[in-house]
Structures are given as C-alpha cells and as structure tokens.
Design an enzyme around this catalytic site. Structure first.
Site, PDB file in Angstrom:
ATOM      1  CG  ASP A  50      -2.078  -0.974   1.071  1.00 48.74           C
ATOM      2  OD1 ASP A  50      -2.161  -1.642   0.016  1.00 48.74           O
ATOM      3  OD2 ASP A  50      -2.880  -1.084   2.006  1.00 48.74           O
ATOM      4  CG  ASN A 119      -4.955   5.108   2.917  1.00 47.97           C
ATOM      5  OD1 ASN A 119      -5.906   4.671   2.278  1.00 47.97           O
ATOM      6  ND2 ASN A 119      -3.944   4.349   3.290  1.00 47.97           N
ATOM      7  CG  LEU A 164      -8.930  -0.286  12.241  1.00 50.98           C
ATOM      8  CD1 LEU A 164     -10.410  -0.238  12.590  1.00 50.98           C
ATOM      9  CD2 LEU A 164      -8.651  -1.441  11.281  1.00 50.98           C
TER      10      LEU A 164
END
Length: 259
Positions: A50, A119, A164
């Site tokens: 990523d 993101n 998260l």
C-alpha cells in the site's frame, strides 16, 4: 501494447513470473521520472504494498490514470491483485473488458500547497509531546475544539489505515463519507464521526510552542503554523483502482483481519 507508469517497492527484485507475464502481454513500463506523453499511457502499475501505491496516487490524479496494484507487501488492502491473477487482469485490460473500482479522493490545502490523498490527512503533535488544540469548522460553521495528540481526516478507503489504529470505524469504500477521528482526545466523550463527503473542513491550530505537522498518506509532511488554516475537501475526480478478479472487498477484509 500496454504502457504503464511503474512504481516498485524498494529493495525487491522483479519476480520471473512477473517478467514473463509482461512479455506475454507486451507491457512496457516507464519509471515516473521519464518524460512521456500521458495520453500514451494505459495506466499505472504498482508492484509492492500500500505504501508504494500511495506514492502513485498524485500521478494517477494528475493524468487521470487507473492504478493496477500487484501485491508484494505484507498486509496491503489497496494492492489487491496477486501475481497469479495478473495475467487475467492484463488480458481483460487488452480486451477493453476491465472495470475499475472508483475510490473517493480528498484534497488538503495549506497556504500555497494543495495535494490529493487517498487514505488520510493526519495533523500530529511533534516530539515535545504537549497536547495541541485544534479548532474545527465544517462548511464554514464553528463546530468543536479538539484537545489531544491530533486529528485524522480520512476517506472510507483509508478507514482501515491510521483511522482504525486511532479507534475509528471500518467503512466500506462505497460509502460516500469523510471520516473525522480525534487522536487521543483529552475529552473522552469526543468520538470519531462521519460527515458527507462533499463537506468542506477547516482546521486551525491554536497558539502554542508545540511543533505540529500535517502528514498526507505518509508521503508528504508539512510543518503547520497557527496563523494558517488547513482546508480539506473532496477532489474533483475519484481514483480508478483495479480490484481483485476473484475476491470481494468483504472477503479481503475478513482475510486481512482474520475475522
């Protein structure tokens, strides 16, 4: 022939299986520093995880190119395609039968700099470790002050990243929302929340001696001053991302988190 800008994870050798597939489908790779006509490019090919894919996002947005991420990382949510699936994906691409998953992109503007991110944009305190105070406006309306270690503004795609870890929710990438997640808030009743994706956020830093930074997708790091606000808003175009031809987002989610 397929022409791709090519981003590769540092320190790895190109697998023979990968090289063979490129030859079979007549794929030409160009490093991002090459001078090339963007209109001649089919897309962007990423070999890595990523972090490598996030480096390609500004190029994908600038030239309106889809990204094909081939997973060579350890965890990656964004690089969904495996080496085994790559021939199938390239075959569909050459036939014009490949569909792309559209992911919301956000932009951050600070002083004269404006940059897109996939993101998150994270506002973080510096090495002194003091609590910082951030004022948050939504669509021009004063909303709250945040006392703590900082603030994360993320997309649904980025919900499985820093958001998260900071206690925010997992949000399916098709949900049209912007996530706001305080980092270690001094006010324990201040929780992460979602707002419409077309909202405009303005974050200002109160006076203080602490060093504060804006980190965009772990790629760009800007030093923040109290006299200049940070603006977050939806980008004009989404990112076109190639998804796995054999696994859904929910399947990948279960596998990555061992649910």
């Amino acid at each position: 022939m397929l022409n791709f800008l090519f981003f590769c994870k540092g320190g790895i050798s190109l697998p023979q299986e990968f090289i063979k597939t490129l030859r079979t489908f007549e794929v030409t790779l160009h490093p991002p520093e090459d001078k090339i006509d963007a209109e001649s490019l089919s897309g962007i090919l990423v070999l890595g995880g990523d972090g490598t894919l996030l480096k390609a996002v500004p190029y994908a947005y600038r030239y309106d190119l889809p990204i094909l991420g081939v997973n060579m990382g350890k965890f990656g949510f964004l690089t969904e395609v495996t080496l085994r699936e790559l021939p199938q994906v390239l075959g569909l691409w050459k036939e014009g039968a490949l569909t792309f998953d559209k992911r919301t992109l956000l932009k951050a503007r600070y002083e004269e700099k404006e940059e897109v991110f996939l993101n998150e944009g994270a506002i973080l305190k510096g090495p002194m470790g003091r609590i910082i105070t951030l004022g948050l406006k939504i669509d021009g309306e004063d909303f709250i002050e945040i006392y703590g270690d900082g603030l994360i503004v993320s997309t649904p795609t980025g919900s499985t990243a820093y958001n998260l870890s900071a206690g925010g929710p997992v949000v399916h990438p098709k949900v049209r929302a912007m996530l706001i997640t305080p980092i270690c808030s001094f006010k324990i009743n201040l929780k992460p929340f979602l707002i419409p994706e077309d909202s405009n956020l303005e974050v200002s830093l109160n006076e203080g001696e602490e060093e504060v930074h804006l980190l965009l997708d772990g790629r760009t790091n800007l030093s923040i001053k109290p006299e200049s606000a940070i603006h977050f808003f939806k980008a004009k175009r989404p990112l076109k991302l190639v998804s796995s031809p054999s696994k859904s987002y929910l399947t990948i989610l279960k596998e990555k988190f061992s649910w």
